[in-house]
Motif scaffolding. Structure first.
Motif, PDB file in Angstrom:
ATOM      1  N   ASP B 364       0.863  -1.165   0.000  1.00 42.01           N
ATOM      2  CA  ASP B 364       0.000   0.000   0.000  1.00 42.01           C
ATOM      3  C   ASP B 364       0.909   1.228   0.000  1.00 42.01           C
ATOM      4  OD1 ASP B 364      -2.339   1.489   0.297  1.00 42.01           O
ATOM      5  OD2 ASP B 364      -2.002   1.666   2.458  1.00 42.01           O
ATOM      6  N   PRO B 365       0.746   2.110  -0.950  1.00 43.50           N
ATOM      7  CA  PRO B 365       1.630   3.279  -0.971  1.00 43.50           C
ATOM      8  C   PRO B 365       1.615   4.020   0.362  1.00 43.50           C
ATOM      9  CG  PRO B 365       0.349   3.190  -2.980  1.00 43.50           C
ATOM     10  CD  PRO B 365      -0.204   2.128  -2.059  1.00 43.50           C
ATOM     11  N   GLY B 366       2.782   4.379   0.819  1.00 49.90           N
ATOM     12  CA  GLY B 366       2.883   5.111   2.084  1.00 49.90           C
ATOM     13  C   GLY B 366       3.363   6.521   1.827  1.00 49.90           C
ATOM     14  N   TYR B 367       3.595   7.252   2.866  1.00 53.32           N
ATOM     15  CA  TYR B 367       4.009   8.632   2.672  1.00 53.32           C
ATOM     16  C   TYR B 367       5.361   8.898   3.317  1.00 53.32           C
ATOM     17  CZ  TYR B 367       1.956   8.963   7.305  1.00 53.32           C
ATOM     18  OH  TYR B 367       1.661   8.760   8.622  1.00 53.32           O
ATOM     19  N   TYR B 368       5.880  10.043   2.964  1.00 56.63           N
ATOM     20  CA  TYR B 368       7.218  10.412   3.408  1.00 56.63           C
ATOM     21  C   TYR B 368       7.255  11.911   3.584  1.00 56.63           C
ATOM     22  CZ  TYR B 368      12.206  11.502   2.845  1.00 56.63           C
ATOM     23  OH  TYR B 368      13.477  11.978   3.017  1.00 56.63           O
ATOM     24  N   TYR B 369       7.711  12.375   4.720  1.00 56.90           N
ATOM     25  CA  TYR B 369       7.939  13.812   4.795  1.00 56.90           C
ATOM     26  C   TYR B 369       9.091  14.157   5.713  1.00 56.90           C
ATOM     27  CZ  TYR B 369       5.035  13.938   9.089  1.00 56.90           C
ATOM     28  OH  TYR B 369       4.509  13.739  10.327  1.00 56.90           O
ATOM     29  N   THR B 370       9.700  15.269   5.408  1.00 58.20           N
ATOM     30  CA  THR B 370      10.736  15.801   6.293  1.00 58.20           C
ATOM     31  C   THR B 370      10.521  17.301   6.426  1.00 58.20           C
ATOM     32  OG1 THR B 370      12.265  16.255   4.492  1.00 58.20           O
ATOM     33  CG2 THR B 370      12.520  14.148   5.583  1.00 58.20           C
ATOM     34  N   ASN B 371      10.806  17.793   7.616  1.00 61.85           N
ATOM     35  CA  ASN B 371      10.825  19.243   7.843  1.00 61.85           C
ATOM     36  C   ASN B 371      12.148  19.559   8.518  1.00 61.85           C
ATOM     37  OD1 ASN B 371       8.035  18.073   9.362  1.00 61.85           O
ATOM     38  ND2 ASN B 371       7.769  19.184   7.429  1.00 61.85           N
ATOM     39  N   THR B 372      12.840  20.485   7.949  1.00 62.35           N
ATOM     40  CA  THR B 372      14.146  20.829   8.518  1.00 62.35           C
ATOM     41  C   THR B 372      14.267  22.341   8.669  1.00 62.35           C
ATOM     42  OG1 THR B 372      15.054  18.978   7.301  1.00 62.35           O
ATOM     43  CG2 THR B 372      16.635  20.515   8.234  1.00 62.35           C
ATOM     44  N   LEU B 373      14.658  22.733   9.853  1.00 62.14           N
ATOM     45  CA  LEU B 373      14.904  24.153  10.092  1.00 62.14           C
ATOM     46  C   LEU B 373      16.381  24.304  10.453  1.00 62.14           C
ATOM     47  CD1 LEU B 373      13.773  27.053  10.522  1.00 62.14           C
ATOM     48  CD2 LEU B 373      13.521  26.450  12.938  1.00 62.14           C
ATOM     49  N   THR B 374      17.067  25.133   9.691  1.00 66.03           N
ATOM     50  CA  THR B 374      18.493  25.320   9.936  1.00 66.03           C
ATOM     51  C   THR B 374      18.780  26.806  10.147  1.00 66.03           C
ATOM     52  OG1 THR B 374      18.875  23.530   8.381  1.00 66.03           O
ATOM     53  CG2 THR B 374      20.793  24.820   8.997  1.00 66.03           C
ATOM     54  N   VAL B 375      19.514  27.089  11.183  1.00 61.73           N
ATOM     55  CA  VAL B 375      19.928  28.475  11.432  1.00 61.73           C
ATOM     56  C   VAL B 375      21.446  28.503  11.460  1.00 61.73           C
ATOM     57  CG1 VAL B 375      19.801  30.441  13.002  1.00 61.73           C
ATOM     58  CG2 VAL B 375      17.861  28.866  12.826  1.00 61.73           C
ATOM     59  N   SER B 376      22.046  29.350  10.627  1.00 63.48           N
ATOM     60  CA  SER B 376      23.501  29.458  10.603  1.00 63.48           C
ATOM     61  C   SER B 376      23.878  30.918  10.816  1.00 63.48           C
ATOM     62  CB  SER B 376      24.058  29.025   9.238  1.00 63.48           C
ATOM     63  OG  SER B 376      23.535  27.800   8.855  1.00 63.48           O
ATOM     64  N   HIS B 377      25.027  31.086  11.414  1.00 68.14           N
ATOM     65  CA  HIS B 377      25.467  32.452  11.663  1.00 68.14           C
ATOM     66  C   HIS B 377      26.981  32.489  11.677  1.00 68.14           C
ATOM     67  CE1 HIS B 377      25.750  36.457  13.381  1.00 68.14           C
ATOM     68  NE2 HIS B 377      26.641  35.962  14.222  1.00 68.14           N
ATOM     69  N   LYS B 378      27.491  33.601  11.242  1.00 61.81           N
ATOM     70  CA  LYS B 378      28.930  33.781  11.371  1.00 61.81           C
ATOM     71  C   LYS B 378      29.225  35.197  11.837  1.00 61.81           C
ATOM     72  CE  LYS B 378      33.329  33.275   9.109  1.00 61.81           C
ATOM     73  NZ  LYS B 378      34.046  32.785   7.942  1.00 61.81           N
ATOM     74  N   SER B 379      30.028  35.267  12.885  1.00 63.09           N
ATOM     75  CA  SER B 379      30.545  36.574  13.303  1.00 63.09           C
ATOM     76  C   SER B 379      32.058  36.498  13.198  1.00 63.09           C
ATOM     77  CB  SER B 379      30.087  36.896  14.727  1.00 63.09           C
ATOM     78  OG  SER B 379      30.640  35.953  15.614  1.00 63.09           O
ATOM     79  N   ARG B 380      32.731  37.506  13.684  1.00 57.60           N
ATOM     80  CA  ARG B 380      34.181  37.549  13.479  1.00 57.60           C
ATOM     81  C   ARG B 380      34.880  36.343  14.110  1.00 57.60           C
ATOM     82  NH1 ARG B 380      37.041  41.362  11.392  1.00 57.60           N
ATOM     83  NH2 ARG B 380      39.294  41.378  11.691  1.00 57.60           N
ATOM     84  N   ASN B 381      34.460  35.990  15.327  1.00 58.80           N
ATOM     85  CA  ASN B 381      35.153  34.911  16.029  1.00 58.80           C
ATOM     86  C   ASN B 381      34.331  33.649  16.203  1.00 58.80           C
ATOM     87  OD1 ASN B 381      37.551  36.338  16.411  1.00 58.80           O
ATOM     88  ND2 ASN B 381      36.607  37.480  18.094  1.00 58.80           N
ATOM     89  N   THR B 382      33.084  33.712  15.798  1.00 59.08           N
ATOM     90  CA  THR B 382      32.213  32.556  16.053  1.00 59.08           C
ATOM     91  C   THR B 382      31.348  32.271  14.840  1.00 59.08           C
ATOM     92  OG1 THR B 382      32.096  33.211  18.373  1.00 59.08           O
ATOM     93  CG2 THR B 382      30.457  31.608  17.630  1.00 59.08           C
ATOM     94  N   ASN B 383      31.213  31.008  14.537  1.00 58.38           N
ATOM     95  CA  ASN B 383      30.191  30.625  13.571  1.00 58.38           C
ATOM     96  C   ASN B 383      29.488  29.382  14.102  1.00 58.38           C
ATOM     97  OD1 ASN B 383      33.084  29.813  12.363  1.00 58.38           O
ATOM     98  ND2 ASN B 383      31.618  28.135  12.062  1.00 58.38           N
ATOM     99  N   PHE B 384      28.219  29.242  13.745  1.00 56.60           N
ATOM    100  CA  PHE B 384      27.499  28.052  14.207  1.00 56.60           C
ATOM    101  C   PHE B 384      26.433  27.655  13.216  1.00 56.60           C
ATOM    102  CE2 PHE B 384      24.726  31.391  15.907  1.00 56.60           C
ATOM    103  CZ  PHE B 384      23.477  30.896  15.617  1.00 56.60           C
TER     104      PHE B 384
END
Lengths: 520, 1101
Positions: B364-384
């Motif tokens: 029986d056909p099934g379903y598939y889903y993904t939800n992704t939230l990504t937050v990126s940041h870069k400052s002079r001394n830090t990135n995440f």
């Protein structure tokens, strides 16, 4: 940063690394399993090792390989499923056993061999420790002799089964130094003689007096509080069985020291059925678990229809093998059927309306009768796993008496037959007036019906000694191919029509027609 | 843990002490200012996030969103000296410029050239440190985010499928939440019981202690793949099967000061790709005019379905030769008949009533889903980079809920001071997987026995749905829908990964690095049968049954590394020394029981005491090692690399605790030679050679003498081996890389890998009491040729077209085996089809082989060749002199015997027209255990292409396996009850029809045989994606400036498979037990891989 400072820094780092390396302790213990040191150092552990060896013997003999297959080879049960080599070794015409590591059912002779000698190994380790002066104490109670007797018992059982099952085998007792040992092949008779001696030793040890404590219930699962005298009875029962079972031919069977068999059987178990309790996991019995399952196995007409009075068996036997098929048994034995048309159930067999086997594998495998005497074991593999019965002992005595003197012992033999024929089968008693052939036939019949689905191989051993195996049936098994390969020995095999180790005669010649003068 | 913590503390204190001791050098006073911009040389577009720094001083910064950079150099470091200003940007060639460092503003602008061929991608796996791909003397493949993001793989390891030559990825089971198996350049191990046969996985510096299934593939920045010992020696005794290093995004490439939020959603459907063929016809007496009660016996009387009789085509006896037992089976009873019904009945009759496609009923056909939230940041001394991911995948089997997974990831890099960096990565995932029983006895097994004329949804007599025994007259098997509905199997996984790396680089010449990583997996599994669970035969589960297990696996790794870089004229040297340790602990406990006291409660307290059973175990692995590596680069043309590693592990036998590995590699970049006169056309030409060694480790218990504890008894199990060593793999690879006009890159590598000291269970003489001992018993040799061609056909600002073709071919052979040859692989019930034998291919299948040519008749039957013919299935069958194989029906030959007098004078009886076994030796007792197939493909191919036009991108990936065979047990076992589509005879002429017994002969009591060996060749459209991106300019009128990009797309995975293989999918194999699906190409009721089509929406803020 100047160069020298960097060099100093680098040296410091390297020094730190060197300081760290090699300081981890890489010796890790295995916390999950014991080893030789832990298993044979402490007296209590040695006792457990010896006590556990009976389970290994049990697993060597009573599980699928070889119990299921031997029962079909004996034509006491039938199955055309390929599993455990049942189809290969019980279909007709009989073919040789394929003794090769690549054979899909190589476990049939490999597992019994491996497990028997593993059980022997445990018993021997225990005996060596005791010989070295170890005392097995429970507080102030000395249980050393009990352990010693049990170890000799298992050592004897394993050698006895090996003598009955293999065309040749090894005698490995506690006196052998395995580090220098070279395999010395012994004949079944030689191995059986050694086995009898081991069982004699076990008996002698037990007979030295009461054990400080009876045998623990874990050794033979659920058989608790076995005193030294009760234990001796078990030893004697096994000894009686194996002494008779080692025979390969009718002549050898008759040449068995029946006086000793009778003595042992007479002084053997006193309960109707003896055996360990199933636990549904380690302790189980293939002939009772799978062998009574409707999809796996059926009673074979060769055996279960002997008491048929409607000519069904005669007609079946007169039909070419590949054209035989099921028929309804009509006879007086209430173990096989209920009264009436034969389509109701007896106490040992239940009538089923279908046969699970496929036509194209031979309709002669079809049967409508499913063994159910120990049906409680089929769902969860629990309850008493009847292995030795009083009937087996009585009928061994009867057989011995028959061989010794048919005239003088006629009444005794008939009485033994009737004890089961009448009580369990609800058949009319046999009288001394019956012909020799009839008395012999009904003796064999009682033994087969009463011991079916009990001790592994028992019915095959009996049919072999009575010359009732279908022509070409493997009468004993070769040493497993894997063992031969490791030893660098040539392969050989057993069984098949006209081949070494193949039964010589057809069972059809040995079925005695139903006598009209005998009451049923 | 205590010891580990102590060890880590020592590492940390040591590192900090060094920092404190030498930190005086870092104190700065005044600055010289460097400023400028970085742009794309071709388009002139600004490049935000490019890295600009002074190589000697390790001081620099990244460009901002306008492509500008600026940074200060302390006055104490400004001495008017010559320094190298280096500019790096992902996907562009690095550029350098020598400047004189003096006070004041120094302004420089840079225009970077695109690194189309990826030659300056920085590779870190197996190398001394970040190394340009062009300077590698061995093969390290790299799969970048751009290769993955078109159709993000569901698992990390499947992201490299079809993207790296020489890597075989097989998803043996398509069940959601199952990992694919990976094998690189052929097998390294014969027997992998109790240990992994796959590569070593490293994720963000975490050396994984468990599998990869929890690692989602969405945040992957790149994957580096090292395929064998020639490159992997750095990883010592865990690396012979290769190394896969996965790096996730860290926000480091963002322009300084920028924050980026990405919200990606994908929703799609799963569908079965190919069906298997099940029987749709029957062979019984049938009255088509009465579809409501069509079954009649020989007397023409209507009988219940279960009592139907075979419609035998011809008979010689009475008409009542078949009698049906009430409620059961048809039994031949006519003693005058000369042929059995199975020989004269054909599955050539159509049903008249309603038919069901049971495959459709089950899947029986099934379903598939993904939800992704990504937050990126870069400052002079830090990135995440922080990411949240939610995934749901329901597979393709009816009412199968499948996998639910949530994960969170946080990667942070922080620069405390110039030259002092800290990187932290944390990942946690939790999943709940509703599993389906696979293999024999499971619903996929039961499905193959279901008749087409029975409604599987009809209720049982007590009203419970899904009639348990649909076909009592024909089959012993239960309704698969019943098991799917009433047997719950649930697995809960909780996975935590963490790693921290501190790096201090006081100077370009020297740095030290401390790393610690942690991986923990907790699993809870429950297998629950409801009270009252029905089975065809009485079973322990009828009264309800519960099995619960709980396991944990913790892996901790730490290392301390010192690196030393020194240039002597044109020779630049880099050296590194590292100490590392590993600690891994596992624990396992399970309990089971039957006879539920109260229905609906699936706890162990609810089972009867008598049936309750528990077990537990734990293990601990300790290892440490150190290595020294040095790399020499002369003028960028001559490159050499040397490594030596000592490895100690508690897994090795007590007498073999420490092992040594090494590597020596060299490369010659001809195109950099001044005399190279093709540089306008061939701008890269590298020859390379590497020899390296690596190991694989034994399973935990292998070295120990093991006595079994079972049933309250103790007995000998495995004999210990104090000398047990790792498998030792020596690989040599040589190859060349050719770059043509910055448009085409060809890489060709040949590898020879010899893995000696194979760890396997050697059988022992039984009288020792130990059945086996783990020993080093043999050698496996593989030879692999792999090639890749990457072509960048169009590289315009608005339009681009690229394509990649991969090829690989491997052979693998057991060249030494010091134990008797043995059957291997899936167990006997499932046909132990593989055979381990000296001088035989690892992957060779053995079994019964059906005769196909008179040339192969046994010697004592050669004289009878005129009595044989080859039939339309290609089988040589006995027909007797003067007959044709077509005469079965016309001459009533089916069911008769052919008696052939052999040259030995013995008459042999053979069934007419039936396939006959080939054998070596004399008929009928010769050896019939023969070579029947080879699981190893002739070669593998993959092709992918990407086309981009402005915002539109189309991508597709094909992969193909040519040759390589599969053992199809799913088909074989269906022959038992004659329920396979092959058994249907409709559409055949009388000459070519085969009776039931013909197929039973081929079934051969389920023994492994050649009829079920099938060609595994396939071509798959593995991935397809069509996407359109709206950029800021497009979106500004609607969303203003805060939406950076919106991408919509359609993604297809596993879309089409072209193959002659008759199972669900030629990508199949067994992954449990002694090996893995890449080797054990065995089809035994595994969850089929399915098609997934989804739509995606990605919004970037």
């Amino acid at each position: 940063m100047n160069y020298s400072r960097i060099m100093a820094l680098g040296s410091l780092v390297l020094l730190l690394m060197v300081a760290l390396s090699g300081c981890m302790d890489l010796a890790v213990e295995n916390p999950n399993n014991p080893n030789r040191t832990t298993a044979v150092t402490e007296p209590k552990d040695v006792e457990s090792l010896i006590g556990g060896s009976f389970l290994t013997f049990w697993q060597a003999t009573q599980l699928d390989d070889p119990a299921m297959t031997l029962q079909t080879m004996a034509d006491v049960s039938t199955s055309s499923w390929g599993n455990f080599g049942m189809q290969d070794l019980s279909s007709e015409p009989r073919m040789p056993f394929i003794n090769a590591t690549y054979y899909v059912y190589d476990a049939l002779n490999r597992l019994p061999w491996q497990r028997l000698y593993r059980a022997v190994s445990s018993a021997n380790d225990g005996l060596v420790a005791i010989k070295g002066g170890m005392k097995i104490m429970d507080g102030t109670k000395d249980n050393t002799r009990r352990a010693q007797a049990f170890a000799k018992f298992v050592q004897g059982l394993c050698h006895a089964y090996a003598a009955c099952f293999f065309d040749k085998s090894l005698i490995i007792d506690e006196t052998i130094d395995l580090t220098t040992y070279q395999a010395v092949w012994k004949t079944p008779a030689e191995v059986m003689a050694a086995a009898i001696k081991m069982l004699d030793d076990a008996e002698a040890l037990a007979n030295q007096g009461a054990f400080a404590d009876p045998l623990p219930g874990a050794w033979i699962n659920g058989v608790s509080n076995l005193t030294n005298t009760e234990f001796v009875r078990v030893i004697r029962s096994y000894r009686a069985r194996f002494r008779a079972s080692v025979a390969r031919t009718v002549a050898e069977r008759q040449a068995v020291d029946w006086t000793k068999v009778i003595a042992d059987a007479q002084n053997g178990i006193t309960v109707a059925e003896w055996g360990p309790q199933g636990d549904g996991n380690f302790w189980w019995d293939a002939l009772k678990f799978r062998g009574q399952n409707t999809t796996w196995m059926r009673g074979d007409y060769y055996t279960i229809a002997i008491a048929d009075t409607a000519g069904g068996l005669t007609s079946w036997l007169n039909t070419p093998v590949n054209q035989r098929t099921w028929f309804v048994i009509k006879g007086p034995d209430r173990r096989i059927t209920g009264s009436g048309a034969g389509t109701s159930s007896g106490t040992y067999y239940t009538y089923v309306t279908s046969s699970p086997f496929r036509d194209d594998r031979g309709t002669y495998h079809h049967s409508l009768y499913l063994h159910r005497r120990f049906v409680y074991h089929t769902a969860g593999a629990t309850g008493l796993m009847s292995t030795i019965t009083l009937a087996e002992m009585d009928l061994l005595r009867a057989e011995g008496l028959w061989y010794q003197n048919k005239t003088a012992n006629r009444q005794a033999v008939v009485d033994f037959i009737n004890k089961y024929r009448v009580t369990n089968g609800k058949m009319a008693p046999l009288t001394t007036a019956a012909s020799d052939a009839d008395i012999w036939k009904w003796l064999m019949y009682e033994k087969l019906i009463e011991t079916a689905h009990t001790g592994s191989g028992t019915t095959w051993f009996d049919q072999r000694g009575w010359g009732r195996l279908v022509k070409g049936t493997t009468i004993h098994f070769p040493v497993p191919a894997r063992e031969l390969e490791i030893l660098g020995l040539p392969m050989y095999t057993m069984g098949g029509e006209g081949q070494p180790g193949g039964a010589p005669k057809s069972v059809k010649d040995l079925i005695v027609p139903v006598s009209s003068v005998q009451p049923y | 843990m205590n010891k580990t913590l102590r060890r880590f503390t020592v590492l940390l204190i040591g590192a900090l002490a060094l920092v404190v001791t030498f930190s005086g050098v870092l104190v700065a006073q005044q600055a010289a200012a460097l400023q400028g911009s970085v742009t794309d040389a071709r388009s002139g577009q600004v490049l935000p996030g490019a890295n600009v720094f002074i190589k000697e001083l390790q001081i620099g910064s990244a460009t901002d969103k306008d492509g500008n950079f600026s940074f200060l150099v302390p006055a104490t470091l400004v001495r008017g000296q010559q320094v190298t200003l280096q500019v790096k940007y992902v996907g562009y060639k690095q550029t350098t410029e020598t400047i004189t460092l003096s006070s004041g503003v120094i302004k420089r602008d840079f225009a970077l050239t695109e690194d189309v061929l990826g030659m300056q991608e920085v590779v870190v796996t197996g190398t001394i440190g970040g190394t340009f791909k062009e300077k590698l003397p061995f093969t390290v493949d790299r799969v970048s985010k751009a290769d993955i993001e078109h159709a993000p793989a569901k698992t990390a390891e499947s992201a490299i499928r079809g993207k790296v030559a020489g890597v075989k990825v097989v998803q043996g089971s398509g069940m959601p939440g199952r990992a694919a198996e990976v094998q690189m350049r052929g097998a390294t191990s014969l027997n992998t019981s109790g240990r992994s046969s796959g590569p070593l996985y490293i994720v963000d510096g975490v050396i994984l202690g468990s599998g990869t299934v929890d690692i989602d593939a969405l945040n992957i920045e790149n994957i580096e793949v090292v395929k064998g010992a020639a490159a992997a020696s750095l990883y010592g005794s865990r690396a012979a099967a290769g190394v896969v290093q996965i790096t996730t995004s860290r926000g480091g490439f963002l322009p300084e000061g920028e924050t980026r939020v990405n919200f990606r959603n994908e929703y799609g459907r799963n569908q079965l790709v190919n069906k298997i063929s099940l029987s749709k016809r029957h062979a019984f007496r049938y009255n088509a005019a009465r579809p409501d009660s069509p079954w009649v016996n020989w007397a023409g009387t209507v009988v219940p379905r279960a009592n139907r009789v075979l419609d035998t085509l011809y008979r010689t006896g009475r008409t009542d030769m078949y009698v049906t037992i009430p409620g059961g089976f048809r039994i031949a009873r006519d003693t005058t008949m000369t042929v059995s019904g199975a020989n004269t009945s054909f599955k050539d009759k159509e049903f008249a009533g309603k038919l069901y496609d049971q495959i459709d009923e089950f899947f029986d056909p099934g379903y598939y889903y993904t939800n992704t939230l990504t937050v990126s940041h870069k400052s002079r001394n830090t990135n995440f980079m922080a990411s949240l991911n939610n995934r749901r995948e329901s597979g393709v089997i009816i009412s199968h809920e499948g996998l639910r997974q949530q994960s969170v990831r946080l990667n942070v890099d922080h620069k405390f001071l110039e030259g002092l960096d800290l990187s932290l990565s944390v990942f946690h995932s939790t999943s709940n997987n509703d599993e389906i029983q696979e293999e024999s006895g499971g619903p996929l097994y039961e499905l193959t026995y279901m008749p087409p004329d029975i409604d599987l949804r009809q209720p049982n007599a007590d009203g419970q749905p899904f009639l348990i025994w649909p076909d009592p007259g024909q089959s012993l098997e239960a309704n698969p829908l019943y098991r799917v509905h009433f047997n719950d199997r649930t697995r809960i996984r909780k996975r935590t990964l963490g790693s921290g790396t501190m790096r201090w680089a006081p100077s370009r010449m020297f740095d030290i690095e401390g790393n610690f990583s942690y991986d923990r997996l907790d699993q809870d599994y429950k297998n629950y049968y409801i009270k009252g669970f029905k089975t065809v035969n009485a079973s322990t589960v009828n009264s309800g049954s519960v099995y619960i297990s709980n396991s944990g696996n913790e892996a901790m790794n730490g290392s301390l590394t010192g690196s030393f870089n020194y240039d002597i004229g044109d020779l630049s040297t880099r050296s590194k020394a590292r100490y590392l340790f590993e600690l891994q602990k596992t624990r396992f406990a399970d309990g089971s029981g039957n006879e539920l006291l109260i229905g609906g409660i699936s706890t162990l307290t609810n089972v009867s005491k008598a049936t309750r059973d528990v077990t537990s175990s734990s293990t601990e692995i300790r290892a440490e090692g150190y290595y020294f590596i040095t790399s020499l680069d002369f003028k960028g043309r001559y490159i050499a690399d040397f490594l030596i590693r000592r490895d100690g592990s508690s897994l090795f036998g007590a007498d073999a605790r420490w092992q040594t590995y090494y590597r020596a590699s060299a490369a010659w970049r001809l195109a950099q030679e001044p005399w190279w006169f093709f540089s306008d056309y061939v701008n890269e030409m590298k020859l390379r050679y590497s020899i390296g060694t690596a190991g694989t480790r034994p399973a935990f218990a292998a070295q120990y003498e093991v006595w079994n504890l079972s049933g309250g008894a103790v007995s000998k199990g495995t004999l210990g081996n104090a000398g047990l060593k790792p498998e030792f793999s020596t690989e040599q690879e040589f190859g060349f890389d050719v770059g043509v006009m910055d448009r085409v890159l060809v890489e060709v590598t040949y590898s020879n890998k010899v893995t000696k000291d194979q760890i396997d269970q050697a059988p022992l003489l039984s009288y020792f009491g130990y059945p086996n001992q783990w020993k080093n018993i043999g050698t496996v040799e593989t030879n692999t040729l792999e090639a890749s061609l990457k072509a960048f056909l169009i590289q315009g600002r608005d339009v681009s077209l690229s394509a990649t073709v991969l090829f690989d071919q491997s052979t693998q052979k057991i060249t030494e085996l010091n134990v008797p040859a043995y059957r291997f692989g899936p167990d006997q019930q499932s046909g132990a089809v593989f055979y381990m034998k000296k001088d035989e291919t690892l992957g060779a299948m053995y079994g019964r082989k059906w005769l196909k040519s008179a040339d192969n008749l046994p010697p004592n039957l050669k004289n009878t060749s005129s009595a044989w013919q080859v039939n339309d299935d290609g089988y040589l069958v006995p027909v007797g002199d003067g007959n044709s194989w077509r005469d079965g029906i016309a001459k009533k030959k089916w069911g008769t015997n052919v008696i052939l007098v052999g040259s030995d004078g013995i008459p042999y009886t053979l069934p007419w027209g039936q396939p006959v076994r080939e054998m070596v030796g004399l008929w009928p007792t010769g050896n019939d255990w023969l070579f029947i197939g080879n699981a190893i493909p002739d070669f593998n191919l993959a092709f992918n292409t990407t086309f981009r036009y402005k915002g539109f991108t189309a991508y597709l990936l094909f992969d193909a396996q040519i040759g390589g065979e599969i053992y199809n047990l799913t088909r074989q076992w269906a022959y038992r009850d004659l329920m396979h589509g092959d058994n249907d005879q409709i559409g055949k002429t009388d000459e070519t029809k085969k009776p039931l017994s013909y197929y039973s002969t081929l079934y051969s009591t389920n023994l492994t045989n050649s009829h079920f060996v099938e060609d595994g060749t396939y071509l798959k459209l593995r991935e397809l994606s069509i996407r359109y991106s709206f950029d800021r300019g497009d979106l500004a009128p609607i969303f203003g400036s805060w939406v950076n990009r919106v991408t919509i797309g359609v993604i297809g995975r596993n879309l089409f498979t072209w193959t002659d293989y008759t199972g669900y999918d030629p990508e199949v194999g067994r992954s449990t037990g002694q090996g893995n699906a890449t080797l054990f190409r065995f089809d035994g009721y595994y969850y089929p891989n399915y098609r997934n089509i989804s739509g995606s929406l990605e919004i970037e803020f």
